[in-house]
Every structure is written in C-alpha cells, then in structure tokens.
Design an enzyme around this catalytic site. Structure first.
Site, PDB file in Angstrom:
ATOM      1  N   ASP A   1       4.557   0.633  12.163  1.00  0.00           N
ATOM      2  CA  ASP A   1       3.420  -0.137  11.653  1.00  0.00           C
ATOM      3  C   ASP A   1       3.441  -1.596  12.112  1.00  0.00           C
ATOM      4  OD1 ASP A   1       2.539   2.123  10.406  1.00  0.00           O
ATOM      5  OD2 ASP A   1       3.117   1.520   8.383  1.00  0.00           O
TER       6      ASP A   1
ATOM      7  N   ARG B   1      -1.820  14.747  12.435  1.00  0.00           N
ATOM      8  CA  ARG B   1      -1.023  14.402  11.256  1.00  0.00           C
ATOM      9  C   ARG B   1      -0.544  15.696  10.593  1.00  0.00           C
ATOM     10  NH1 ARG B   1      -1.529   8.464   9.524  1.00  0.00           N
ATOM     11  NH2 ARG B   1       0.217   8.371   8.107  1.00  0.00           N
TER      12      ARG B   1
ATOM     13  N   CYS C   1      -5.837  12.006  12.528  1.00  0.00           N
ATOM     14  CA  CYS C   1      -6.316  10.691  12.108  1.00  0.00           C
ATOM     15  C   CYS C   1      -6.309   9.768  13.303  1.00  0.00           C
ATOM     16  CB  CYS C   1      -5.486  10.140  10.968  1.00  0.00           C
ATOM     17  SG  CYS C   1      -3.891   9.530  11.490  1.00  0.00           S
TER      18      CYS C   1
ATOM     19  N   LYS D   1       0.838  -1.212   0.000  1.00  0.00           N
ATOM     20  CA  LYS D   1       0.000   0.000   0.000  1.00  0.00           C
ATOM     21  C   LYS D   1       0.869   1.257   0.000  1.00  0.00           C
ATOM     22  CE  LYS D   1      -1.791   1.606   4.027  1.00  0.00           C
ATOM     23  NZ  LYS D   1      -1.444   3.023   4.203  1.00  0.00           N
ATOM     24  N   ASN D   2       1.877   1.265   0.859  1.00  0.00           N
ATOM     25  CA  ASN D   2       2.678   2.482   1.005  1.00  0.00           C
ATOM     26  C   ASN D   2       3.594   2.736  -0.183  1.00  0.00           C
ATOM     27  OD1 ASN D   2       1.407   2.778   3.398  1.00  0.00           O
ATOM     28  ND2 ASN D   2       3.195   2.438   4.702  1.00  0.00           N
TER      29      ASN D   2
ATOM     30  N   ARG E   1      -8.397  -1.071   4.479  1.00  0.00           N
ATOM     31  CA  ARG E   1      -7.574   0.010   3.913  1.00  0.00           C
ATOM     32  C   ARG E   1      -6.193  -0.505   3.514  1.00  0.00           C
ATOM     33  NH1 ARG E   1      -6.088   3.657   7.867  1.00  0.00           N
ATOM     34  NH2 ARG E   1      -4.719   4.264   6.189  1.00  0.00           N
TER      35      ARG E   1
HETATM   36  C1  UD1 Z   1       4.082   6.770   6.366  1.00  0.00           C
HETATM   37  C2  UD1 Z   1       3.317   5.491   6.169  1.00  0.00           C
HETATM   38  C3  UD1 Z   1       2.748   4.976   7.491  1.00  0.00           C
HETATM   39  C4  UD1 Z   1       3.867   4.862   8.527  1.00  0.00           C
HETATM   40  C5  UD1 Z   1       4.666   6.159   8.625  1.00  0.00           C
HETATM   41  C6  UD1 Z   1       5.891   6.025   9.517  1.00  0.00           C
HETATM   42  C7  UD1 Z   1       2.451   5.797   3.918  1.00  0.00           C
HETATM   43  C8  UD1 Z   1       1.261   6.002   3.053  1.00  0.00           C
HETATM   44  N1  UD1 Z   1       2.216   5.763   5.246  1.00  0.00           N
HETATM   45  O1  UD1 Z   1       3.159   7.742   6.844  1.00  0.00           O
HETATM   46  O2  UD1 Z   1       2.165   3.704   7.264  1.00  0.00           O
HETATM   47  O3  UD1 Z   1       3.284   4.593   9.790  1.00  0.00           O
HETATM   48  O4  UD1 Z   1       5.130   6.542   7.309  1.00  0.00           O
HETATM   49  O5  UD1 Z   1       6.693   4.992   9.082  1.00  0.00           O
HETATM   50  O6  UD1 Z   1       3.547   5.634   3.453  1.00  0.00           O
HETATM   51  N2  UD1 Z   1       5.540  14.675  10.678  1.00  0.00           N
HETATM   52  C9  UD1 Z   1       5.571  16.011  10.981  1.00  0.00           C
HETATM   53  N3  UD1 Z   1       5.336  16.906   9.980  1.00  0.00           N
HETATM   54  C10 UD1 Z   1       5.083  16.521   8.696  1.00  0.00           C
HETATM   55  C11 UD1 Z   1       5.060  15.159   8.399  1.00  0.00           C
HETATM   56  C12 UD1 Z   1       5.288  14.244   9.411  1.00  0.00           C
HETATM   57  O7  UD1 Z   1       5.777  16.402  12.128  1.00  0.00           O
HETATM   58  O8  UD1 Z   1       4.912  17.387   7.829  1.00  0.00           O
HETATM   59  C13 UD1 Z   1       5.781  13.665  11.742  1.00  0.00           C
HETATM   60  C14 UD1 Z   1       4.569  12.765  11.992  1.00  0.00           C
HETATM   61  O9  UD1 Z   1       3.651  13.350  12.879  1.00  0.00           O
HETATM   62  C15 UD1 Z   1       5.222  11.537  12.578  1.00  0.00           C
HETATM   63  C16 UD1 Z   1       6.566  11.473  11.854  1.00  0.00           C
HETATM   64  O10 UD1 Z   1       6.773  12.769  11.307  1.00  0.00           O
HETATM   65  O11 UD1 Z   1       5.444  11.719  13.947  1.00  0.00           O
HETATM   66  C17 UD1 Z   1       6.644  10.453  10.761  1.00  0.00           C
HETATM   67  O12 UD1 Z   1       5.563  10.641   9.867  1.00  0.00           O
HETATM   68  P1  UD1 Z   1       5.702  10.338   8.312  1.00  0.00           P
HETATM   69  O13 UD1 Z   1       6.979   9.605   8.067  1.00  0.00           O
HETATM   70  O14 UD1 Z   1       5.454  11.589   7.566  1.00  0.00           O
HETATM   71  O15 UD1 Z   1       4.494   9.340   8.082  1.00  0.00           O
HETATM   72  P2  UD1 Z   1       3.571   9.275   6.814  1.00  0.00           P
HETATM   73  O16 UD1 Z   1       4.320   9.580   5.582  1.00  0.00           O
HETATM   74  O17 UD1 Z   1       2.319  10.048   7.089  1.00  0.00           O
END
Ligand code: UD1
Length: 418
Positions: free
Chosen positions: A305, A121, A116, A22-23, A397
């Site tokens: 995850d 997020r 979420c 998925k990711n 999902r």
């Molecule tokens: C992706 C994965 C999700 C996984 C996560 C961490 C997908 C579709 N989803 O989610 O399954 O759990 O990586 O491995 O690939 N953060 C900020 N600011 C931002 C963006 C992120 O502070 O602009 C923080 C988030 O709150 C979190 C951390 O960074 O604490 C990691 O998040 P991120 O790596 O961005 O996760 P996703 O890409 O949303």
C-alpha cells in the site's frame, strides 16, 4: 463530480494527528457481530468504506451509527445472514463478514467479491479456513456457507491479511480451540486481537505467524480505540519527501512504518522517530536520491500500500530505483499518470524502473485506485504548477479529507466541483 486542485512547488510545514486505520476498523466492525451488547469505537475515520460496512451491519439487523469519529454498534437485534451483491461490490473487503456470520448464525450468504482495481481478488484461503473449521462451502450461485464452526487447524497457503482475520473471527465463535499457521503479521491484526480480547475473547499470537483462539467465549459489549493509519502516514510522509519541508505526524506507531522510514532516510530525508511522533524533513534544494530495490512483501516487509506514494516521491530524484510488486497484479496504475507529470518510469509485469527526473510538472491526472490516488496527490505537491486530480471516489475510500490533511501541512490544495 469533484476534483482536487493541488498547487505544488512550495515546501510543506506542519503537524497532524493521523486518523484511524481503515484496515483496522473494517474487521473490527465485522467483529461487532459477535458481541452480545453495544460496542463503542473511537478514532474511526469517516470513509466511504466505513459507511459501506455500517450499511452491511444494518442489513444484518444491527443498529450502527457514526457520529464524528465515534461509531456505536448494537448487535443485539442481529438476525440476517446475507449480504447483497451490491454491498459486496461496494466494498471488496466485505468478505470479512463471512467469519463472523458463520460464528454467530451458523450460515452466511454472500456473493463473490470478484476482481478489483488491483487485479483478481481470490478468496480461496478464506474458504479453506472456514472449511478447516468444519463449515460447508457451496460456491455454485454466490457463496453459501453453513455449519456451526468447530475449532481446528488452519494452515494458510499465504499469509493473507483478510483470510487471517476471517479465520480469527470464525474461530472466536467456534467450539474448541483453533490454531492458525502462517498467519499474516500486519499490525491491524494485533488491533483486532486487542478488540476481541477486550470483549472477552481469548486470542493470542497476533504479530507472529501462529495465532491461537480459544473459541466459544461469550463476548460482551465494550469500548475500544482504533489504531492510527500507517498507510495514511506513509502517504503524508511521501508528500513531505516530494515537496520538501518539515512534516510531523502523531497518532501512529513509527515501528509500524519502519521499512517506509528506512527508504525515506536512504533517499536523503531526515527522519526522527519518537514515541509521540514521527518527523520528516527534506531540504527542497537538495534532490532526493535513488534507493536500492523496493520489493513489496507481507508485514514486516515493505507494504504494497505504500509502494505508489513512495514511487511518487522518488519519481523526482537522482538515479534509478527498481520496484518489485509481489502482492498484486495491477498495482502500477498510477504510473501512466506520473508519466503525464513528466516522470520517466518503465513497467514490465510486476517490475517498475523509475529513472529519477529533476522535477515533475502539474498536469490533469486521474486516480485509478485508492493508494495510487494518494500517490498522485503527493507527486503533485512536489511538482511545479497546478495538478487537477480526479477519481476522488477512490481516494475517499481510505483517506478522510485528504485535502484538509494536506492543508494542515501547509499545502495549497482545494476540492472543487468540476
Ligand atoms: C489487505 C489490505 C490491503 C493490503 C493487503 C496486503 C484490508 C482491508 N486490506 O487486503 O490494503 O493491500 O492486505 O497488505 O486490510 N490471496 C489469495 N487468496 C486469498 C486471499 C488472498 O491468493 O484467499 C492473495 C492476494 O491475491 C494477494 C495476497 O494474497 O496476492 C495478499 O492478499 P491479502 O493479504 O489477502 O490482502 P487483503 O486482505 O485483501
């Protein structure tokens, strides 16, 4: 509403090829916006998040169809630059369309994805990356971004997976070259790089903390096979560890599961890692053992995850295991449900202490998020008696036909209308 009936207490035995990630497929679908010709993607899982991404592509003027595990996207008619609030809410990672929209249209209108199931997020890093490439961001009523991206230096405050992908996708359409520092190193970013380069892009460095993109190349159409889902594999292996027996999985690269396999090995499972498969074996009569502290971290650390599925397995074990969740605020929503099944777990903030019990028992439980749902299914197969699992919308999902996968491994599972 449908629910899953899982009858636990018997060891698993079977082989399975794990479906596509998925990711990986989600950012690749967003990347299709950058192509000039049709794209054919193989090994695409049938998931509600994938359906949501196809809906966004169609709204943006692309033709996008899924037949079995193959998706065809023809982006030649792409014209729109806005994603509706409903679509943004349906799939939280819809923010991944921001970079490609700017790259292709020079404009993007999205709404804030908001919090979420896992907690807030934020998208500040995504927006900072876009700004570093010269685009204007207005957050007054939703997210309005404008400007033709120019190559630049993107310094990520955290190695965010989504922000790294958005930066790459924006940079591919930018004029000039871009360097992304403190990039996330997850294997799915490597898959995105391979896909983009297959179409003619020049992206280098995925898997390391520095990624460079030579922007402005014209991307053709093409064909690509999406990598296997390492988190689905981690969930199925956790089910094998919980229930005992022998589970062999193909279609994933065991090196992407190294930290998870190490924990399962330390817990007393036999783990065999080969190029073609990964196999886990556990004698059901020998209890699992507690393991040293599990601290989630960006790749190559222990994946957030996989935290819930591994906790589900270790809920019935000898000794205490401490979990520290460093990535998300609300990632223990499976804990109250595991407690209903007889687990002894205490949480405080981002820490959870699992005191292993002899055996869990079946109960009525509800998935509150995707991976927590996979974890409850794994726990149910190790438990005595029947578990009735609801909240399957979360599970669908990210797991394609979870009950069918578990049945292929010899589990007694069925989905029924409640
Ligand atoms: C992706 C994965 C999700 C996984 C996560 C961490 C997908 C579709 N989803 O989610 O399954 O759990 O990586 O491995 O690939 N953060 C900020 N600011 C931002 C963006 C992120 O502070 O602009 C923080 C988030 O709150 C979190 C951390 O960074 O604490 C990691 O998040 P991120 O790596 O961005 O996760 P996703 O890409 O949303």
């Amino acid at each position: 509403m449908s629910v899953m009936y899982l009858r636990g207490g018997t060891p698993l035995e079977g082989e399975l090829s794990v479906h596509g990630a998925k990711n990986s497929v989600l950012p690749i679908l967003a990347a299709c916006l950058l192509a000039r010709g049709p794209v054919v993607l193989h090994n695409c899982p049938r998931l509600t998040d994938v359906t949501a991404a196809l809906g966004i592509l169609r709204r943006l003027g692309c033709r996008a169809e899924q037949e079995g595990h193959t998706i065809t996207v023809d982006p030649s008619g792409a014209a729109g630059c806005s994603v509706s609030e409903e679509q943004m809410r349906a799939m939280r990672s819809s923010i991944i369309f921001l970079g490609p929209l700017l790259a292709r249209m020079g404009e993007a209108h999205l709404t804030y994805p908001g919090g979420c199931e896992l907690g807030p997020r934020p998208i500040d890093l995504h927006l900072a990356a876009i700004r570093a490439m010269g685009c204007q961001v207005n957050e007054e009523l939703g997210i309005h971004c404008q400007g033709r991206p120019k190559g630049g230096e993107v310094q990520l405050g955290l190695p965010s997976v989504g922000a790294t992908e958005n930066a790459i996708l924006c940079a591919v359409g930018a004029s000039g070259s871009t360097t992304i520092a403190n990039a996330a190193r997850e294997p799915e970013i490597g898959d995105l790089q391979s896909f983009l380069n297959r179409l003619g892009a020049e992206v280098r460095g995925a898997g390391s903390s520095t990624i460079t993109v030579e922007g402005g190349r014209t991307l053709s159409g093409g064909e690509f096979t999406v990598m296997g889902d390492r988190i689905v594999a981690a969930t199925l292996l956790s089910a094998g560890a919980a229930a005992g027996g022998r589970v062999r999985l193909s279609g994933v690269d065991w090196r992407h599961l190294a930290t998870v396999l190490s924990v399962l090995h330390q817990a007393g499972c036999r783990v065999e890692s080969r190029l073609e498969y990964v196999e886990l074996e556990r004698d059901r009569d020998v209890p699992l053992k507690a393991v040293p502290t599990i601290r989630t971290a960006p790749y190559p650390g222990f994946p957030t995850d996989a935290q819930a599925p591994i906790m589900a397995a270790l809920a019935a074990s000898q000794g205490c295991t401490l979990f520290v969740e460093t990535m998300f605020d609300s990632r223990y929503r499976h804990v109250p449900e595991l407690i209903r099944m007889g687990a002894d777990i205490t949480t405080e903030g981002r820490v959870a202490l699992v005191r292993g019990t002899d055996r869990l028992r079946g109960a009525r439980v509800e998935a509150a998020d995707l991976r927590g749902g996979g974890a409850l299914a794994a726990a149910a197969l190790g438990a005595e008696g029947t578990t009735i699992l609801s909240g399957l919308n979360h599970i669908d999902r990210g797991y394609e036909g979870l009950e069918e996968m578990l049945r292929a491994l010899g589990a007694d599972v069925e989905r029924r209308e409640a």
